[in-house]
Design a protein around this motif. Structure first.
Motif, PDB file in Angstrom:
ATOM      1  N   ASP A 136       0.821  -1.210   0.000  1.00 25.28           N
ATOM      2  CA  ASP A 136       0.000   0.000   0.000  1.00 25.28           C
ATOM      3  C   ASP A 136       0.856   1.262   0.000  1.00 25.28           C
ATOM      4  N   ASP A 164      -4.537   1.450  -5.258  1.00 26.11           N
ATOM      5  CA  ASP A 164      -4.580   2.763  -4.614  1.00 26.11           C
ATOM      6  C   ASP A 164      -3.278   3.082  -3.886  1.00 26.11           C
ATOM      7  N   ARG A 260       1.610   8.308  -7.204  1.00 27.51           N
ATOM      8  CA  ARG A 260       0.634   7.228  -7.257  1.00 27.51           C
ATOM      9  C   ARG A 260       0.371   6.912  -8.716  1.00 27.51           C
TER      10      ARG A 260
END
Length: 263
Positions: A136, A164, A260
């Protein structure tokens, strides 16, 4: 940078390139202005705090996240700190420095790491040991300036990140003879590669990393960046064409990037 300083710099770089290995250079770093790679072992809490602070500035945290730290060094010291700070699990990835189990255990005792915290930390020697989409939050500190193949590196990052997922990189753009933070920008590429490069300093600048991240499919923001104006002014008229063309952007001495995956 005057002639005497340049001679000193070149001499030190030649010695580093052709005489000393990494271990010897680390031992001599008390007297020579050389980058010491084992700072994770002396004050891991400071690195953890820098991660937490940078994440907070970017509007992120690490509580409950699956974390991977790239460039962990010989021990899992920083990874233990990340687990203690709230990460649900941490992979300490280090492809070059061999794991020093004895030192690791000594640091666990020194920093009073609980067994339950240590149990949430795993060791890896490469990206191939990290499953797809299992991370993550990916972190690195003073790593990106040493990565030669940025394209492959960022593709690997993208593979292991969850949909994500976020990554944060703290980058030191200074010449790692810190006494002369921009001296390496004054040498042509062929001279640098053949004579002066210690083997892991490709001389990337901020724009190089931003371009490589974009090419790999990341949206990137600069959390913060710093420059050393007076030091840069001393070498600005000696910059090679490639770096001179970057203007003041070449002067960035450190940066924190958050990225990201692009939609």
């Amino acid at each position: 940078m005057n002639r005497l300083s340049r001679c000193e710099y070149v001499a030190l770089r030649l010695v580093r390139r052709f005489v000393f290995n990494e271990r010897t250079a680390n031992r001599l770093s008390r007297w020579l202005p050389y980058y010491r790679s084992s700072v994770n072992e002396s004050a891991p809490g400071n690195i953890v705090a820098s991660y937490v602070d940078a994440l907070a500035q970017a509007g992120h945290g690490l509580n409950g996240l699956r974390v991977a730290e790239i460039g962990a060094g010989r021990t899992n010291a920083v990874a233990y700190g990340l687990a203690a700070a709230g990460a649900s699990s941490v992979v300490a990835m280090e492809p070059f420095a061999p794991y020093d189990r004895e030192l690791d255990h000594a640091l666990m005792h020194r920093f009073d790491v609980a067994e339950s915290t240590a149990a949430r930390v795993a060791r890896a020697t490469g990206f191939d040991e990290i499953p797809d989409g299992s991370v993550d939050l990916l972190l690195s500190n003073s790593v990106l300036e040493h990565v030669t193949d940025l394209g492959t590196f960022f593709r690997d990052c993208r593979r292991v990140l969850s949909p994500d997922g976020v990554m944060l990189h703290q980058i030191d753009y200074r010449d790692h003879f810190f006494k002369y933070p921009y001296a390496f920008l004054t040498f042509r590429d062929d001279t640098w590669r053949r004579w002066l490069d210690p083997g892991d300093l490709p001389r990337w600048r901020l724009d190089d990393h931003l371009g490589a991240l974009s090419a790999a499919g990341f949206d990137t923001s600069i959390v913060r960046s710093e420059s050393l104006a007076q030091d840069f002014a001393r070498v600005q008229d000696r910059l090679t064409e490639r770096f001179a063309a970057m203007g003041e952007r070449a002067a960035v001495s450190s940066a924190v990037l958050v990225a990201r995956c692009s939609p």
